[in-house]
Motif scaffolding. Structure first.
Motif, PDB file in Angstrom:
ATOM      1  N   ASP A 181       0.819  -1.214   0.000  1.00 41.49           N
ATOM      2  CA  ASP A 181       0.000   0.000   0.000  1.00 41.49           C
ATOM      3  C   ASP A 181       0.850   1.261   0.000  1.00 41.49           C
ATOM      4  O   ASP A 181       0.363   2.353   0.373  1.00 41.49           O
ATOM      5  CB  ASP A 181      -0.919   0.009   1.229  1.00 41.49           C
ATOM      6  N   LEU A 182       2.083   1.157  -0.403  1.00 41.83           N
ATOM      7  CA  LEU A 182       2.951   2.318  -0.523  1.00 41.83           C
ATOM      8  C   LEU A 182       2.339   3.303  -1.521  1.00 41.83           C
ATOM      9  O   LEU A 182       2.021   2.927  -2.649  1.00 41.83           O
ATOM     10  CB  LEU A 182       4.339   1.867  -1.001  1.00 41.83           C
ATOM     11  N   PRO A 183       2.145   4.566  -1.152  1.00 44.11           N
ATOM     12  CA  PRO A 183       1.440   5.500  -2.032  1.00 44.11           C
ATOM     13  C   PRO A 183       2.298   6.064  -3.160  1.00 44.11           C
ATOM     14  O   PRO A 183       1.777   6.623  -4.118  1.00 44.11           O
ATOM     15  CB  PRO A 183       1.010   6.617  -1.087  1.00 44.11           C
ATOM     16  N   TRP A 199       9.282   4.707   9.425  1.00 43.41           N
ATOM     17  CA  TRP A 199       8.665   5.884   8.835  1.00 43.41           C
ATOM     18  C   TRP A 199       9.401   6.262   7.563  1.00 43.41           C
ATOM     19  O   TRP A 199      10.627   6.373   7.547  1.00 43.41           O
ATOM     20  CB  TRP A 199       8.680   7.042   9.833  1.00 43.41           C
ATOM     21  N   THR A 202       7.985  10.405   1.361  1.00 44.93           N
ATOM     22  CA  THR A 202       7.863  10.137  -0.067  1.00 44.93           C
ATOM     23  C   THR A 202       7.653  11.433  -0.847  1.00 44.93           C
ATOM     24  O   THR A 202       7.171  12.430  -0.311  1.00 44.93           O
ATOM     25  CB  THR A 202       6.677   9.196  -0.375  1.00 44.93           C
ATOM     26  N   VAL A 208       4.617   7.938   5.402  1.00 47.94           N
ATOM     27  CA  VAL A 208       4.150   6.553   5.487  1.00 47.94           C
ATOM     28  C   VAL A 208       4.726   5.881   6.730  1.00 47.94           C
ATOM     29  O   VAL A 208       5.922   5.995   7.016  1.00 47.94           O
ATOM     30  CB  VAL A 208       4.556   5.751   4.245  1.00 47.94           C
ATOM     31  N   LYS A 209       3.851   5.169   7.454  1.00 47.37           N
ATOM     32  CA  LYS A 209       4.287   4.342   8.583  1.00 47.37           C
ATOM     33  C   LYS A 209       4.088   2.872   8.231  1.00 47.37           C
ATOM     34  O   LYS A 209       3.044   2.476   7.725  1.00 47.37           O
ATOM     35  CB  LYS A 209       3.477   4.680   9.842  1.00 47.37           C
ATOM     36  N   TYR A 210       5.123   2.067   8.537  1.00 49.71           N
ATOM     37  CA  TYR A 210       5.043   0.625   8.309  1.00 49.71           C
ATOM     38  C   TYR A 210       5.398  -0.079   9.612  1.00 49.71           C
ATOM     39  O   TYR A 210       6.484   0.105  10.152  1.00 49.71           O
ATOM     40  CB  TYR A 210       6.000   0.225   7.194  1.00 49.71           C
ATOM     41  N   TRP A 215       0.566  -0.844   6.301  1.00 44.08           N
ATOM     42  CA  TRP A 215       1.064   0.436   5.811  1.00 44.08           C
ATOM     43  C   TRP A 215       0.005   1.507   6.072  1.00 44.08           C
ATOM     44  O   TRP A 215      -1.166   1.340   5.737  1.00 44.08           O
ATOM     45  CB  TRP A 215       1.340   0.361   4.305  1.00 44.08           C
ATOM     46  N   THR A 216       0.428   2.615   6.664  1.00 47.70           N
ATOM     47  CA  THR A 216      -0.486   3.721   6.932  1.00 47.70           C
ATOM     48  C   THR A 216       0.072   4.986   6.290  1.00 47.70           C
ATOM     49  O   THR A 216       1.236   5.347   6.527  1.00 47.70           O
ATOM     50  CB  THR A 216      -0.651   3.966   8.445  1.00 47.70           C
ATOM     51  N   THR A 217      -0.755   5.624   5.470  1.00 48.82           N
ATOM     52  CA  THR A 217      -0.320   6.828   4.762  1.00 48.82           C
ATOM     53  C   THR A 217      -0.978   8.065   5.357  1.00 48.82           C
ATOM     54  O   THR A 217      -2.181   8.083   5.630  1.00 48.82           O
ATOM     55  CB  THR A 217      -0.684   6.740   3.267  1.00 48.82           C
ATOM     56  N   ASN A 219      -1.423  12.007   4.363  1.00 53.12           N
ATOM     57  CA  ASN A 219      -1.263  12.962   3.266  1.00 53.12           C
ATOM     58  C   ASN A 219      -2.115  14.201   3.524  1.00 53.12           C
ATOM     59  O   ASN A 219      -2.731  14.343   4.581  1.00 53.12           O
ATOM     60  CB  ASN A 219      -1.584  12.308   1.919  1.00 53.12           C
TER      61      ASN A 219
END
Length: 372
Positions: A181-183, A199, A202, A208-210, A215-217, A219
């Protein structure tokens, strides 16, 4: 009579101690607050600095890269002498050195690359032998690397415009938009908090946190992140996540931000003394002071070095300090609170309020790092 002699001896001992501490204090106060190394006064390979890293043995590794041309390799400084490694005299695969880090065994890992995807991959140096990793012989996604950093478990995290690679010494694991889920595949930097989260900053995709599974974005649509172009991320000792944003040629820079896991705080020219909403370099020192290099490309403005202690902003530039250039590309701090500043055209500077902690004699960086 005996008591009087003992009293005199004690008084003399106390006087000696006082004089000794006054001498020591004066010795340290005589140290300059600034030191500058450039191609005119030292053997450093280039005035264009892209990274500054401290090896376990105390040697300072200084990377040289050019955004669109060929860099000058890497300069090593042990406090007395300089050593230069480049493609002509070593196994370095490319002269654009963008980042350097060290594994738990003391091996040096050198990332080569640039903003224009020009590079030679990754090099490992054990002090004698060089090993090169590239797209042909490893799991690297690109030969142009943007950032590298070892985590607490000795895994090397490698970022580039093509995504993320984790190398555990044997296995190469890739993370891209197609598999996670990397944006955004354009990952500019990485840091780690004390809870095991990773962290990533990008270009275009935000923060982004993994956590190893999810995965948490964050924005501009789902958080208070001021811009989706995050150029650097740094975690302080209490797990605040600091990030700098940079719009580039498109303009519209919007400052830097702090995220504590729940709340956001944005710093910009409207609500703080940050001199520019574009922020390139970013680091956190041992006291959680933030050091940043504000600049913008559109319009082209370079503002020097900024310190933020949580309340007060302090600006250092070529007008009010000995900073050799207002074009700050990278910043690092050592255990003695010396701030190392790499510039894009003026060489490298060391700063410490009250005087740089250097040895009184040229005994080398090892003695310097062992000072108490």
């Amino acid at each position: 009579m005996k008591k009087r002699i003992e009293s005199i001896l004690l008084s003399n001992s106390f006087l000696f101690i006082v004089i000794y501490f006054i001498f020591i204090q004066n010795s340290f106060s005589q140290n300059p607050e600034w030191l500058v190394f450039n191609t005119e006064n030292s053997e450093i390979a280039s005035n264009m600095i892209s990274s500054i890293s401290f090896a376990p043995d105390g040697v300072v590794w200084i990377g040289h890269s050019h955004p669109s041309e060929m860099g000058k390799g890497v300069s090593l400084f042990d406090g007395e002498k300089w050593t230069i490694y480049n493609i002509k005299n070593s196994g370095l695969p490319h002269n654009n050195v963008i980042a350097v880090d060290f594994d738990h065994s003391g091996n040096t890992w050198i990332a080569t690359g640039s903003n224009y995807d020009v590079g030679g991959g990754l090099a490992k140096f054990d002090g004698k032998e060089w090993v090169t990793y590239n797209m042909r012989n490893s799991g690297l996604l690109s030969n142009s690397i943007w950032y590298i950093k070892f985590d607490y478990n000795n895994n090397l995290w490698i970022t580039s415009s093509k995504g993320i690679v984790k190398f555990d010494g044997e296995n190469w694991i890739t993370y891209t938009m197609n598999t996670t889920d990397l944006p955004s595949n354009a990952v500019t930097s990485v840091d780690f908090d004390s809870e095991g989260n990773i962290w990533f900053s990008t270009w275009g995709g935000g923060l982004v946190k993994y956590d190893g599974i999810k995965w948490t974005t964050y924005n501009t649509n789902n958080s208070s992140l001021p811009h989706n172009n995050v150029i650097n991320v740094a975690v302080d000792s209490i797990n605040n996540i600091w990030m700098s944003t940079f719009a580039g040629n498109s303009g519209g820079d919007r400052g830097m931000a702090k995220f504590d896991g729940e709340n956001w705080k944005v710093y910009n020219t409207d609500n703080s003394d940050l001199p520019n909403n574009g922020v390139w370099a970013l680091t956190v020192d041992l006291h959680n002071n933030i050091w940043a290099g504000p600049r913008s490309d559109n319009p082209p403005i370079k503002n020097g070095l900024v310190k933020f202690d949580g309340n007060q902003w302090t600006l250092f530039n070529t007008s009010n300090s000995n900073l050799p250039s207002d074009y700050v590309r990278c910043i690092n701090t050592d255990v003695h609170e010396n701030v190392w500043v790499g510039t894009g055209d003026g060489g490298m500077a060391i700063y410490r309020e009250g005087g740089i902690k250097l040895p009184q004699t040229n005994a080398g960086i090892k003695q310097w790092h062992n000072l108490n």
